[in-house]
Design an enzyme around this catalytic site. Structure first.
Site, PDB file in Angstrom:
ATOM      1  N   ASN A  59       0.821  -1.213   0.000  1.00 38.50           N
ATOM      2  CA  ASN A  59       0.000   0.000   0.000  1.00 38.50           C
ATOM      3  C   ASN A  59       0.850   1.256   0.000  1.00 38.50           C
ATOM      4  O   ASN A  59       0.431   2.291  -0.531  1.00 38.50           O
ATOM      5  CB  ASN A  59      -0.932   0.007   1.218  1.00 38.50           C
ATOM      6  N   ASP A 106       1.691   1.133  -9.596  1.00 37.25           N
ATOM      7  CA  ASP A 106       0.346   0.566  -9.488  1.00 37.25           C
ATOM      8  C   ASP A 106       0.329  -0.908  -9.865  1.00 37.25           C
ATOM      9  O   ASP A 106      -0.475  -1.687  -9.341  1.00 37.25           O
ATOM     10  CB  ASP A 106      -0.617   1.359 -10.377  1.00 37.25           C
ATOM     11  N   ASP A 109       2.634  -3.063  -6.993  1.00 36.97           N
ATOM     12  CA  ASP A 109       2.173  -3.244  -5.609  1.00 36.97           C
ATOM     13  C   ASP A 109       1.604  -4.635  -5.357  1.00 36.97           C
ATOM     14  O   ASP A 109       1.861  -5.256  -4.324  1.00 36.97           O
ATOM     15  CB  ASP A 109       1.174  -2.153  -5.213  1.00 36.97           C
ATOM     16  N   ARG A 114       2.339 -10.316  -3.129  1.00 37.54           N
ATOM     17  CA  ARG A 114       2.541 -11.758  -3.253  1.00 37.54           C
ATOM     18  C   ARG A 114       3.970 -12.143  -2.903  1.00 37.54           C
ATOM     19  O   ARG A 114       4.211 -13.211  -2.333  1.00 37.54           O
ATOM     20  CB  ARG A 114       2.181 -12.205  -4.676  1.00 37.54           C
ATOM     21  N   ASP A 127      -5.756   0.031  -3.420  1.00 34.72           N
ATOM     22  CA  ASP A 127      -5.283   0.200  -4.798  1.00 34.72           C
ATOM     23  C   ASP A 127      -6.355   0.826  -5.673  1.00 34.72           C
ATOM     24  O   ASP A 127      -6.110   1.824  -6.375  1.00 34.72           O
ATOM     25  CB  ASP A 127      -4.865  -1.160  -5.356  1.00 34.72           C
ATOM     26  N   HIS A 128      -7.562   0.250  -5.645  1.00 33.93           N
ATOM     27  CA  HIS A 128      -8.630   0.775  -6.490  1.00 33.93           C
ATOM     28  C   HIS A 128      -9.074   2.161  -6.026  1.00 33.93           C
ATOM     29  O   HIS A 128      -9.501   2.990  -6.840  1.00 33.93           O
ATOM     30  CB  HIS A 128      -9.818  -0.188  -6.495  1.00 33.93           C
ATOM     31  N   ASP A 131      -6.682   4.495  -7.526  1.00 37.25           N
ATOM     32  CA  ASP A 131      -6.965   4.573  -8.963  1.00 37.25           C
ATOM     33  C   ASP A 131      -8.162   5.483  -9.233  1.00 37.25           C
ATOM     34  O   ASP A 131      -8.172   6.242 -10.211  1.00 37.25           O
ATOM     35  CB  ASP A 131      -7.255   3.181  -9.521  1.00 37.25           C
TER      36      ASP A 131
END
Length: 404
Positions: A59, A106, A109, A114, A127-128, A131
């Site tokens: 993040n 973007d 991340d 992972r 994230d979204h 965005d």
């Protein structure tokens, strides 16, 4: 005397404990058909993620990427506040580099999550959410690179980005899959936007304002003689957006509804929320006494863009927690009222500016209160931190479920 926090909704009003329990069902699914991603960018992103230390939270990478775009907007306000210029050549290169870095961060991340074993539903929401805010921020930067100025061209660029993002979010809510087509906004369109910024830096932004017949010699005659190249490009973009993206989203939602034995037509009223948002902005701007003539368009766009960020972030939250589709957010109220007041002619230039500033403060405070409270509740439920992680050995996690 009640404290300031008593005037805000409680955390349970934003997301209930029962809704948080549904986070246990979370599974990120994505489909990316882009050839650019498959044959080029995927390898670049896999290399780029190795440049980040394992102690850096995904993040934090997302937020750092957004900061590049915010920095570009600050450059616009300081050096080219009329969004037209022309500015110095390095400014346009800065725009392109900022967009490219945002895109890189973007896309990295999730790989960092992972890699460090820290994937979580909070990551998708964060994230979204970034965005969604960047739809407006990047739109302002790109309009400046095109020298669109304080005009309807700038408005069109910003609302094209928000409309495509809204439809994608609505689609993901119903299908459970983030679908990116063969030509999609975060990949091909962003690449073209970066190249357009560089083109403005090399040849000057005036190249976008030649007659359409000169800029598009093969199809330029299809457009009115008075149209500039920029007008023609916006029309082409609008057609591609409506038929190549929005219609595809509707088809995918229809297929999901059919598979789940749900009524597709019952999902269509959910689109009214965006229609009210965009319609309110259009009516306000069509009747404004000060936004265009006194150069307050950026303030208006950031105000509307923050409200938009809340609209789609609530949809993402509902998707993650399996809540009902949200059809309303209080941050739309200033936009609707502004449209009504402007249409009725109740504004003077000074009163409209005061109302706009108050609206800006309201939507920003309301947005960040919602975001901070929801993030805190996610962190408490999941037992994680938002911007920090515990150092651990390199862990290779499988890519999210997808199909080629």
């Amino acid at each position: 005397m009640p404290g300031l926090t008593s005037y805000f909704p409680s955390g349970d009003e934003y997301v209930t404990e029962d809704a948080l329990k549904n986070l246990r069902n979370y599974r990120y699914r994505a489909v990316d058909k882009s050839f650019l991603t498959k044959y080029l960018y995927r390898h670049y992103w896999e290399w780029a993620v190795t440049l980040f230390p394992r102690w850096m939270a995904p993040n934090l990478i997302t937020l750092t990427g957004l900061s590049f775009e915010i920095f570009d907007v600050l450059l616009v306000l300081l050096i080219m506040p009329d969004l037209e210029g022309p500015g110095p050549a390095w400014l346009y290169f800065a725009f392109g580099i900022g967009m490219w870095l945002y895109s890189t961060f973007d896309n990295v991340d999730g790989k960092q999550a992972r890699r460090t074993g820290t994937s979580s539903p909070l990551g998708e929401l964060f994230d979204h959410g970034c965005d969604a805010l960047n739809c407006t921020i990047a739109g302002i930067v790109e309009a400046s690179a095109f020298a669109c100025g304080i005009s309807w061209q700038t408005v069109a660029i910003v609302f094209f980005t928000t409309m495509t993002f809204f439809f994608s979010t609505w689609e993901e809510y119903h299908t459970g899959v983030l679908y990116l087509g063969y030509v999609n906004g975060p990949t091909e369109i962003l690449t073209l936007a970066v190249l357009a910024c560089f083109a403005s830096g090399i040849w000057g932004p005036a190249i976008w304002h030649v007659p359409a017949s000169q800029g598009l010699p093969l199809i330029g005659r299809l457009f009115p003689e008075t149209w500039e190249l920029m007008d023609a490009l916006l029309m082409i973009t609008a057609i591609a957006m409506l038929f190549g993206h929005c219609l595809v989203c509707c088809v995918n939602v229809y297929a999901a509804c059919k598979e789940q034995n749900r009524n597709f037509f019952a999902t269509l009223p959910q689109l009214i929320q965006y229609a009210v948002f965009a319609g309110s902005c259009y009516i306000w701007l069509s009747n404004t006494t000060t936004i265009f003539v006194n150069n307050h368009l950026v303030l208006f766009m950031i105000t509307a863009g923050t409200a938009f960020g809340r609209i789609v972030s609530k949809i993402i939250l509902a998707h993650l927690t399996e809540m009902a589709f949200p059809s309303y957010t209080v941050q739309m109220v200033p936009l609707v009222l502004g449209a009504v007041f402007a249409r009725l002619g109740w504004f003077t230039p000074s009163t409209e500016l005061i109302f706009l500033v108050i609206s800006f403060l309201f939507v920003v405070v309301a947005y960040f209160h919602w975001a901070l409270v929801v993030i805190e509740r996610f962190c408490e439920f999941l037992g994680i931190n938002c911007l920090t992680i515990t150092p651990q050995p390199d862990i290779e996690r499988p890519e999210p479920a997808s199909s080629s």
